[in-house]
Design a protein around this motif. Structure first.
Motif, PDB file in Angstrom:
ATOM      1  N   LYS A  35       0.829  -1.203   0.000  1.00  0.00           N
ATOM      2  CA  LYS A  35       0.000   0.000   0.000  1.00  0.00           C
ATOM      3  C   LYS A  35       0.868   1.259   0.000  1.00  0.00           C
ATOM      4  CE  LYS A  35      -4.274   1.351   0.025  1.00  0.00           C
ATOM      5  NZ  LYS A  35      -5.230   0.875  -0.973  1.00  0.00           N
ATOM      6  N   VAL A  36       1.973   1.233   0.735  1.00  0.00           N
ATOM      7  CA  VAL A  36       2.890   2.380   0.747  1.00  0.00           C
ATOM      8  C   VAL A  36       3.398   2.646  -0.668  1.00  0.00           C
ATOM      9  CG1 VAL A  36       5.139   3.216   1.540  1.00  0.00           C
ATOM     10  CG2 VAL A  36       3.565   2.157   3.151  1.00  0.00           C
ATOM     11  N   LEU A  37       3.741   1.598  -1.395  1.00  0.00           N
ATOM     12  CA  LEU A  37       4.240   1.767  -2.756  1.00  0.00           C
ATOM     13  C   LEU A  37       3.155   2.289  -3.697  1.00  0.00           C
ATOM     14  CD1 LEU A  37       6.591  -1.310  -3.118  1.00  0.00           C
ATOM     15  CD2 LEU A  37       7.219   1.091  -2.799  1.00  0.00           C
ATOM     16  N   GLU A  38       1.889   2.027  -3.390  1.00  0.00           N
ATOM     17  CA  GLU A  38       0.789   2.606  -4.169  1.00  0.00           C
ATOM     18  C   GLU A  38       0.662   4.104  -3.914  1.00  0.00           C
ATOM     19  OE1 GLU A  38      -3.037   0.829  -3.657  1.00  0.00           O
ATOM     20  OE2 GLU A  38      -2.302  -1.166  -4.164  1.00  0.00           O
ATOM     21  N   ILE A  39       0.848   4.508  -2.672  1.00  0.00           N
ATOM     22  CA  ILE A  39       0.678   5.905  -2.262  1.00  0.00           C
ATOM     23  C   ILE A  39       1.884   6.757  -2.650  1.00  0.00           C
ATOM     24  CG2 ILE A  39       0.490   7.403  -0.233  1.00  0.00           C
ATOM     25  CD1 ILE A  39      -1.120   5.114   1.074  1.00  0.00           C
ATOM     26  N   ALA A  40       3.064   6.206  -2.495  1.00  0.00           N
ATOM     27  CA  ALA A  40       4.308   6.959  -2.717  1.00  0.00           C
ATOM     28  C   ALA A  40       4.778   6.802  -4.160  1.00  0.00           C
ATOM     29  CB  ALA A  40       5.379   6.457  -1.761  1.00  0.00           C
ATOM     30  N   LYS A  41       5.778   7.572  -4.508  1.00  0.00           N
ATOM     31  CA  LYS A  41       6.411   7.514  -5.830  1.00  0.00           C
ATOM     32  C   LYS A  41       7.900   7.266  -5.624  1.00  0.00           C
ATOM     33  CE  LYS A  41       3.011  10.125  -8.078  1.00  0.00           C
ATOM     34  NZ  LYS A  41       2.032   9.304  -8.605  1.00  0.00           N
ATOM     35  N   THR A  42       8.543   6.696  -6.635  1.00  0.00           N
ATOM     36  CA  THR A  42       9.996   6.561  -6.577  1.00  0.00           C
ATOM     37  C   THR A  42      10.624   7.694  -7.381  1.00  0.00           C
ATOM     38  OG1 THR A  42       9.990   5.069  -8.476  1.00  0.00           O
ATOM     39  CG2 THR A  42       9.959   4.060  -6.302  1.00  0.00           C
ATOM     40  N   LEU A  62       9.326   8.537  -2.318  1.00  0.00           N
ATOM     41  CA  LEU A  62       8.929   9.902  -1.971  1.00  0.00           C
ATOM     42  C   LEU A  62       7.434  10.004  -1.725  1.00  0.00           C
ATOM     43  CD1 LEU A  62      10.862  11.641  -4.884  1.00  0.00           C
ATOM     44  CD2 LEU A  62      11.686  11.296  -2.559  1.00  0.00           C
ATOM     45  N   TYR A  63       7.078  10.858  -0.787  1.00  0.00           N
ATOM     46  CA  TYR A  63       5.686  11.222  -0.554  1.00  0.00           C
ATOM     47  C   TYR A  63       5.611  12.740  -0.646  1.00  0.00           C
ATOM     48  CZ  TYR A  63       1.161  11.838   1.638  1.00  0.00           C
ATOM     49  OH  TYR A  63      -0.141  12.191   1.890  1.00  0.00           O
ATOM     50  N   LYS A  64       4.886  13.228  -1.636  1.00  0.00           N
ATOM     51  CA  LYS A  64       4.768  14.665  -1.899  1.00  0.00           C
ATOM     52  C   LYS A  64       6.138  15.331  -1.980  1.00  0.00           C
ATOM     53  CE  LYS A  64       0.119  15.152  -0.124  1.00  0.00           C
ATOM     54  NZ  LYS A  64      -0.801  15.864   0.749  1.00  0.00           N
ATOM     55  N   GLY A  65       7.072  14.670  -2.652  1.00  0.00           N
ATOM     56  CA  GLY A  65       8.406  15.222  -2.884  1.00  0.00           C
ATOM     57  C   GLY A  65       9.379  15.047  -1.734  1.00  0.00           C
ATOM     58  N   GLN A  66       8.951  14.484  -0.623  1.00  0.00           N
ATOM     59  CA  GLN A  66       9.816  14.278   0.539  1.00  0.00           C
ATOM     60  C   GLN A  66      10.203  12.803   0.651  1.00  0.00           C
ATOM     61  OE1 GLN A  66      11.039  16.688   2.666  1.00  0.00           O
ATOM     62  NE2 GLN A  66      10.113  18.100   1.187  1.00  0.00           N
ATOM     63  N   ILE A  67      11.444  12.543   1.040  1.00  0.00           N
ATOM     64  CA  ILE A  67      11.941  11.177   1.173  1.00  0.00           C
ATOM     65  C   ILE A  67      11.321  10.510   2.401  1.00  0.00           C
ATOM     66  CG2 ILE A  67      13.992   9.739   1.551  1.00  0.00           C
ATOM     67  CD1 ILE A  67      15.604  12.002   0.198  1.00  0.00           C
ATOM     68  N   ILE A  68      10.816   9.300   2.197  1.00  0.00           N
ATOM     69  CA  ILE A  68      10.304   8.477   3.306  1.00  0.00           C
ATOM     70  C   ILE A  68      11.474   7.660   3.830  1.00  0.00           C
ATOM     71  CG2 ILE A  68       8.754   6.606   3.971  1.00  0.00           C
ATOM     72  CD1 ILE A  68       6.983   7.448   1.573  1.00  0.00           C
ATOM     73  N   PHE A  69      11.787   7.805   5.127  1.00  0.00           N
ATOM     74  CA  PHE A  69      12.885   6.997   5.658  1.00  0.00           C
ATOM     75  C   PHE A  69      12.394   5.842   6.516  1.00  0.00           C
ATOM     76  CE2 PHE A  69      12.542   9.988   9.173  1.00  0.00           C
ATOM     77  CZ  PHE A  69      12.803   9.212  10.289  1.00  0.00           C
ATOM     78  N   MET A  70      11.087   5.848   6.864  1.00  0.00           N
ATOM     79  CA  MET A  70      10.534   4.745   7.635  1.00  0.00           C
ATOM     80  C   MET A  70       9.021   4.771   7.508  1.00  0.00           C
ATOM     81  SD  MET A  70      11.085   3.888  11.667  1.00  0.00           S
ATOM     82  CE  MET A  70       9.660   4.668  12.385  1.00  0.00           C
ATOM     83  N   HIS A  71       8.407   3.593   7.584  1.00  0.00           N
ATOM     84  CA  HIS A  71       6.952   3.523   7.606  1.00  0.00           C
ATOM     85  C   HIS A  71       6.511   2.293   8.398  1.00  0.00           C
ATOM     86  CE1 HIS A  71       7.603   0.565   4.407  1.00  0.00           C
ATOM     87  NE2 HIS A  71       6.422   0.077   4.771  1.00  0.00           N
ATOM     88  N   TYR A  72       5.282   2.349   8.888  1.00  0.00           N
ATOM     89  CA  TYR A  72       4.649   1.173   9.479  1.00  0.00           C
ATOM     90  C   TYR A  72       3.144   1.365   9.442  1.00  0.00           C
ATOM     91  CZ  TYR A  72       4.330   3.844  13.892  1.00  0.00           C
ATOM     92  OH  TYR A  72       4.079   4.796  14.845  1.00  0.00           O
ATOM     93  N   CYS A  73       2.418   0.287   9.678  1.00  0.00           N
ATOM     94  CA  CYS A  73       0.952   0.327   9.673  1.00  0.00           C
ATOM     95  C   CYS A  73       0.422  -0.257  10.972  1.00  0.00           C
ATOM     96  CB  CYS A  73       0.387  -0.496   8.518  1.00  0.00           C
ATOM     97  SG  CYS A  73       0.787   0.129   6.887  1.00  0.00           S
TER      98      CYS A  73
END
Length: 66
Positions: A31-38, A46-57
């Motif tokens: 789901k993160v890969l659906e929401i974010a872009k590479t 990236l999420y809205k141009g910012q680098i994601i360094f960690m995620h969890y659900c």
């Protein structure tokens, strides 16, 4: 379907909480890969141009989701 909250920790210090649903065959990272872009090189997520360094659900009840 399972309702979850995705927590994205961005390199700028911001924490983004995104409520969403997962299908039975879907994982949190899917789901993160659906929401974010590479980025163009494919080396950053990236999420809205910012680098994601960690995620969890987590579920709405606070249980961890893999």
């Amino acid at each position: 379907m399972k309702t979850v909250i995705i927590f994205l920790f961005l390199i700028n210090g911001e924490v983004v909480k995104i409520p969403t649903t997962l299908t039975e065959d879907q994982r949190c990272s899917d789901k993160v890969l659906e929401i974010a872009k590479t980025n163009e090189e494919g080396t950053r997520i990236l999420y809205k141009g910012q680098i994601i360094f960690m995620h969890y659900c987590k579920t709405e009840d606070g249980e961890w989701v893999i």
